[in-house]
Motif scaffolding. Structure first.
Motif, PDB file in Angstrom:
ATOM      1  N   THR A 149       0.828  -1.196   0.000  1.00  0.00           N
ATOM      2  CA  THR A 149       0.000   0.000   0.000  1.00  0.00           C
ATOM      3  C   THR A 149       0.865   1.250   0.000  1.00  0.00           C
ATOM      4  N   VAL A 150       0.283   2.325  -0.537  1.00  0.00           N
ATOM      5  CA  VAL A 150       0.875   3.666  -0.495  1.00  0.00           C
ATOM      6  C   VAL A 150      -0.200   4.585   0.069  1.00  0.00           C
ATOM      7  N   GLU A 151       0.068   5.246   1.175  1.00  0.00           N
ATOM      8  CA  GLU A 151      -0.928   6.087   1.833  1.00  0.00           C
ATOM      9  C   GLU A 151      -0.478   7.541   1.811  1.00  0.00           C
ATOM     10  N   LEU A 152      -1.445   8.437   1.520  1.00  0.00           N
ATOM     11  CA  LEU A 152      -1.195   9.875   1.478  1.00  0.00           C
ATOM     12  C   LEU A 152      -2.248  10.586   2.297  1.00  0.00           C
ATOM     13  N   ASP A 153      -1.860  11.559   3.094  1.00  0.00           N
ATOM     14  CA  ASP A 153      -2.777  12.436   3.813  1.00  0.00           C
ATOM     15  C   ASP A 153      -2.880  13.747   3.038  1.00  0.00           C
ATOM     16  N   LEU A 154      -4.095  14.062   2.535  1.00  0.00           N
ATOM     17  CA  LEU A 154      -4.297  15.216   1.663  1.00  0.00           C
ATOM     18  C   LEU A 154      -5.440  16.082   2.181  1.00  0.00           C
ATOM     19  N   ASP A 155      -5.540  17.263   1.591  1.00  0.00           N
ATOM     20  CA  ASP A 155      -6.616  18.174   1.951  1.00  0.00           C
ATOM     21  C   ASP A 155      -7.926  17.716   1.319  1.00  0.00           C
ATOM     22  N   TRP A 156      -9.038  18.233   1.855  1.00  0.00           N
ATOM     23  CA  TRP A 156     -10.359  17.842   1.344  1.00  0.00           C
ATOM     24  C   TRP A 156     -10.575  18.306  -0.095  1.00  0.00           C
ATOM     25  N   ARG A 157      -9.765  19.231  -0.566  1.00  0.00           N
ATOM     26  CA  ARG A 157      -9.949  19.745  -1.932  1.00  0.00           C
ATOM     27  C   ARG A 157      -9.196  18.914  -2.971  1.00  0.00           C
ATOM     28  N   ILE A 158      -8.835  17.690  -2.651  1.00  0.00           N
ATOM     29  CA  ILE A 158      -8.131  16.824  -3.578  1.00  0.00           C
ATOM     30  C   ILE A 158      -9.031  16.441  -4.750  1.00  0.00           C
ATOM     31  N   ASP A 159      -8.467  16.431  -5.948  1.00  0.00           N
ATOM     32  CA  ASP A 159      -9.164  15.978  -7.155  1.00  0.00           C
ATOM     33  C   ASP A 159      -8.972  14.460  -7.256  1.00  0.00           C
ATOM     34  N   LEU A 160      -9.911  13.713  -6.725  1.00  0.00           N
ATOM     35  CA  LEU A 160      -9.759  12.258  -6.665  1.00  0.00           C
ATOM     36  C   LEU A 160      -9.717  11.631  -8.054  1.00  0.00           C
ATOM     37  N   GLN A 161     -10.533  12.124  -8.969  1.00  0.00           N
ATOM     38  CA  GLN A 161     -10.533  11.544 -10.305  1.00  0.00           C
ATOM     39  C   GLN A 161      -9.188  11.770 -11.008  1.00  0.00           C
ATOM     40  N   GLY A 162      -8.648  12.962 -10.862  1.00  0.00           N
ATOM     41  CA  GLY A 162      -7.347  13.234 -11.458  1.00  0.00           C
ATOM     42  C   GLY A 162      -6.235  12.421 -10.814  1.00  0.00           C
ATOM     43  N   LEU A 163      -6.290  12.273  -9.478  1.00  0.00           N
ATOM     44  CA  LEU A 163      -5.283  11.479  -8.781  1.00  0.00           C
ATOM     45  C   LEU A 163      -5.368  10.009  -9.183  1.00  0.00           C
ATOM     46  N   ARG A 164      -6.602   9.520  -9.340  1.00  0.00           N
ATOM     47  CA  ARG A 164      -6.772   8.112  -9.733  1.00  0.00           C
ATOM     48  C   ARG A 164      -6.267   7.884 -11.166  1.00  0.00           C
ATOM     49  N   ALA A 165      -6.495   8.854 -12.036  1.00  0.00           N
ATOM     50  CA  ALA A 165      -5.994   8.727 -13.409  1.00  0.00           C
ATOM     51  C   ALA A 165      -4.465   8.726 -13.436  1.00  0.00           C
ATOM     52  N   GLU A 166      -3.844   9.571 -12.609  1.00  0.00           N
ATOM     53  CA  GLU A 166      -2.388   9.593 -12.536  1.00  0.00           C
ATOM     54  C   GLU A 166      -1.860   8.270 -11.985  1.00  0.00           C
ATOM     55  N   PHE A 167      -2.577   7.700 -11.022  1.00  0.00           N
ATOM     56  CA  PHE A 167      -2.184   6.405 -10.457  1.00  0.00           C
ATOM     57  C   PHE A 167      -2.195   5.313 -11.522  1.00  0.00           C
ATOM     58  N   GLU A 168      -3.249   5.247 -12.306  1.00  0.00           N
ATOM     59  CA  GLU A 168      -3.333   4.234 -13.367  1.00  0.00           C
ATOM     60  C   GLU A 168      -2.268   4.484 -14.434  1.00  0.00           C
ATOM     61  N   ARG A 169      -1.995   5.745 -14.699  1.00  0.00           N
ATOM     62  CA  ARG A 169      -1.012   6.070 -15.721  1.00  0.00           C
ATOM     63  C   ARG A 169       0.399   5.649 -15.278  1.00  0.00           C
ATOM     64  N   CYS A 170       0.749   5.893 -14.027  1.00  0.00           N
ATOM     65  CA  CYS A 170       2.104   5.548 -13.585  1.00  0.00           C
ATOM     66  C   CYS A 170       2.296   4.037 -13.503  1.00  0.00           C
ATOM     67  N   LEU A 171       1.212   3.275 -13.199  1.00  0.00           N
ATOM     68  CA  LEU A 171       1.330   1.818 -13.209  1.00  0.00           C
ATOM     69  C   LEU A 171       1.577   1.296 -14.615  1.00  0.00           C
ATOM     70  N   GLY A 172       0.996   1.948 -15.596  1.00  0.00           N
ATOM     71  CA  GLY A 172       1.199   1.521 -16.978  1.00  0.00           C
ATOM     72  C   GLY A 172       2.573   1.838 -17.518  1.00  0.00           C
TER      73      GLY A 172
END
Length: 357
Positions: free
Chosen positions: A252-275
């Protein structure tokens, strides 16, 4: 020259000639018969010298037995016979150890080539322990046979049997921890609890099993230190074995972020870096919010890899990419601590003013 000496020299010469002939003929025959078995040549090369010495010693024993006089004046012959007997025992143990260890090592090499890595590690662990047991057993038996060659030792042995009960009790109490480690080492080797190269967590340390003996286990830690533990540690103390069934692992990788996080953008970046990395084995992944309390959102990314070392590198890679993305594309989501400062109320007007009556 007396006829007795002549006969002795002739018989000795014949025996030496026959021993030399057998020492060269038998290995050549084994080599020829073992053409279909590639290790035969290596076996002959390893056992050639002890075999030749053993044949020579056996032949000389026969010469001494045939020519040794009986009665007074035979002390030198008796000493020579005893020396040859001891030499034969030692050489026979040497030859037996060479052959047994060669067969064990050949089986180990075959297991490494034909079995999958997990089963090969299990066989390697068991073979290494069995190898040590065989060597110790051969040495003990040879030493006992040498001692029994002396008449005085045999007489002492008969008297010791009478007190064997008391001696065994005392020895068992004195060697309790040693025997415990011995049986624990054999249990570890054949119970498949740990194997060579297994990744374990012991004493809050991450490392791999480097060596398993009959008394201790050596764990190579992540920073190249060695942790040496008694075998009883692994039979009496809970520990983590990360690769007992297979080497694939999830992290696992855990991050503590502010409530204004763009979850969709972060999830897309996550999938992109795995690829973009070969560290990820494609078995399982995901990014979810696991907590949202005390002004922060906790995001957890799960990834899988083929082995613990690769998993560690993958987690570091994903963590760096996600942190970089937040800094560059969503800086408002960087962790913040919010607090409010409440000012003190103005002090009430003074009831007494200077100069008042």
């Amino acid at each position: 020259m007396p006829s007795g000496i002549t006969d002795l020299l002739v018989s000795t010469g014949i025996v030496v000639a026959v021993a030399v002939a057998l020492g060269f003929a038998v290995p050549a025959a084994v080599k020829r018969l073992g053409r279909r078995w590639p290790p035969a040549e290596a076996l002959v090369r390893a056992a050639r010298f002890p075999f030749r010495v053993l044949v020579l010693v056996v032949g000389l024993n026969a010469v001494v037995a045939a020519n040794r006089p009986r009665g007074d004046g035979a002390e030198a012959w008796d000493a020579l016979a005893l020396a040859l007997r001891i030499l034969g025992i030692v050489n026979g143990a040497w030859l037996l150890a060479v052959v047994v260890l060669f067969v064990v090592d050949a089986a180990l090499r075959r297991a490494d080539l034909e079995l999958d890595p997990r089963n090969a590690k299990r066989i390697r662990t068991q073979v290494q322990v069995a190898r040590r047991v065989v060597v110790v057993a051969i040495v003990v038996l040879a030493f006992g046979a040498v001692l029994l060659s002396f008449d005085g030792v045999r007489a002492v042995g008969a008297s010791l049997l009478a007190s064997a009960g008391l001696v065994s009790v005392v020895a068992a109490l004195a060697a309790q921890s040693t025997l415990g480690n011995l049986f624990a080492g054999m249990q570890l080797a054949f119970s498949d609890a740990i194997r060579i190269d297994d990744v374990v967590i012991v004493e809050d340390e991450y490392g791999t099993i480097e060596e398993i003996t009959l008394s201790y286990v050596v764990v190579k830690l992540w920073d190249d230190r060695r942790l040496v533990l008694p075998c009883t540690y692994f039979t009496n103390t809970p520990f983590q074995n990360w690769t007992r069934k297979d080497s694939e692992m999830m992290g696992t990788v855990e991050l503590d972020l502010d409530w204004r996080i763009d979850l969709q953008g972060l999830r897309a970046e996550f999938e992109r870096c795995l690829g973009e990395t070969s560290l990820y084995n494609g078995r399982s992944s995901g990014l979810v919010v696991t907590s949202a309390v005390q002004g922060l959102v906790q995001v957890r990314a799960t990834v899988t890899a083929d082995d613990p070392g690769t998993l560690f590198d993958l987690r570091c890679f994903v963590r760096e990419r996600l942190v970089g993305w937040v800094q560059a594309h969503n800086p408002d989501a960087l962790p913040r601590q919010r607090f409010e400062v409440v000012g003190e109320q103005a002090a009430p007007s003074a009831l007494f003013k200077p100069g008042a009556a």
